[in-house]
Design a protein around this motif. Sequence first.
Motif, short mmCIF file in Angstrom:
data_model
loop_
_atom_site.label_atom_id
_atom_site.label_comp_id
_atom_site.label_asym_id
_atom_site.label_seq_id
_atom_site.Cartn_x
_atom_site.Cartn_y
_atom_site.Cartn_z
N LEU A 58 0.85 -1.18 0.00
CA LEU A 58 0.00 0.00 0.00
C LEU A 58 0.88 1.23 0.00
CD1 LEU A 58 -2.63 -0.81 2.77
CD2 LEU A 58 -2.85 -1.13 0.32
N SER A 59 0.47 2.21 -0.76
CA SER A 59 1.05 3.53 -0.71
C SER A 59 -0.13 4.47 -0.46
CB SER A 59 1.73 3.86 -2.04
OG SER A 59 2.18 5.19 -2.04
N TYR A 60 0.02 5.37 0.50
CA TYR A 60 -1.09 6.25 0.85
C TYR A 60 -0.56 7.56 1.38
CZ TYR A 60 -0.03 4.51 5.55
OH TYR A 60 0.61 4.16 6.71
N GLN A 61 -1.45 8.53 1.37
CA GLN A 61 -1.10 9.84 1.89
C GLN A 61 -1.80 10.00 3.23
OE1 GLN A 61 -1.58 12.93 -0.96
NE2 GLN A 61 -1.29 14.56 0.54
N GLN A 62 -1.05 10.47 4.22
CA GLN A 62 -1.62 10.78 5.52
C GLN A 62 -1.19 12.20 5.84
OE1 GLN A 62 -0.28 8.56 8.99
NE2 GLN A 62 -2.37 8.60 9.81
N GLY A 63 -2.15 13.09 5.76
CA GLY A 63 -1.82 14.51 5.85
C GLY A 63 -1.01 14.89 4.63
N GLU A 64 0.15 15.44 4.85
CA GLU A 64 1.04 15.83 3.75
C GLU A 64 2.08 14.76 3.41
OE1 GLU A 64 0.68 18.73 2.00
OE2 GLU A 64 -1.14 18.92 3.20
N GLU A 65 2.11 13.70 4.21
CA GLU A 65 3.14 12.68 4.09
C GLU A 65 2.69 11.48 3.26
OE1 GLU A 65 6.03 10.69 7.41
OE2 GLU A 65 4.51 12.10 8.10
N ILE A 66 3.56 10.96 2.41
CA ILE A 66 3.33 9.71 1.69
C ILE A 66 3.93 8.59 2.51
CG2 ILE A 66 3.76 8.40 -0.43
CD1 ILE A 66 1.96 10.83 -0.87
N LYS A 67 3.11 7.56 2.78
CA LYS A 67 3.58 6.44 3.59
C LYS A 67 3.33 5.14 2.85
CE LYS A 67 2.88 8.76 7.98
NZ LYS A 67 2.34 8.63 9.34
N LYS A 68 3.95 4.09 3.35
CA LYS A 68 3.82 2.77 2.74
C LYS A 68 3.58 1.71 3.81
CE LYS A 68 6.63 4.04 -1.14
NZ LYS A 68 7.07 3.52 -2.37
N ALA A 69 2.91 0.65 3.40
CA ALA A 69 2.71 -0.50 4.28
C ALA A 69 2.72 -1.74 3.40
CB ALA A 69 1.38 -0.39 5.02
N ARG A 70 2.93 -2.89 4.02
CA ARG A 70 2.87 -4.14 3.27
C ARG A 70 2.32 -5.23 4.17
NH1 ARG A 70 9.11 -6.24 2.82
NH2 ARG A 70 9.44 -6.27 5.05
N TYR A 71 1.63 -6.17 3.51
CA TYR A 71 0.97 -7.26 4.23
C TYR A 71 1.14 -8.55 3.44
CZ TYR A 71 -1.28 -3.40 6.63
OH TYR A 71 -1.51 -2.25 7.34
#
Length: 97
Positions: A58-71
């Motif tokens: 996953l790539s997503y935006q939280q506020g102004e920040e781009i973050k990543k997660a994986r499962y």
Amino acid sequence: MKSLQDALYNWLTIKVVCDARPEDSAAKETLEFFDDMLTNQHHVSNIETTTDEMMYYLSYQQGEEIKKARYPRELIEIMLDQINNEPEKYENYPTEE
């Protein structure tokens, strides 16, 4: 749900079900619930998903920040596998309009 990771995990799990079963009204409602939670409680937007043989990313935006997660795929696809293995337990009921 206080944990962003839990919300993302649940969102992705039900999104996989929705993608595989577009007529499943319960899955759609559940996805909308997690969409709302991610947007309003965790301020997440612009979620993009990719996958390979082992993982969902996953790539997503939280506020102004781009973050990543994986499962791991096996964890994300467990609900879809269960539905496919026992479809009689997961009958789709029409919504009342």
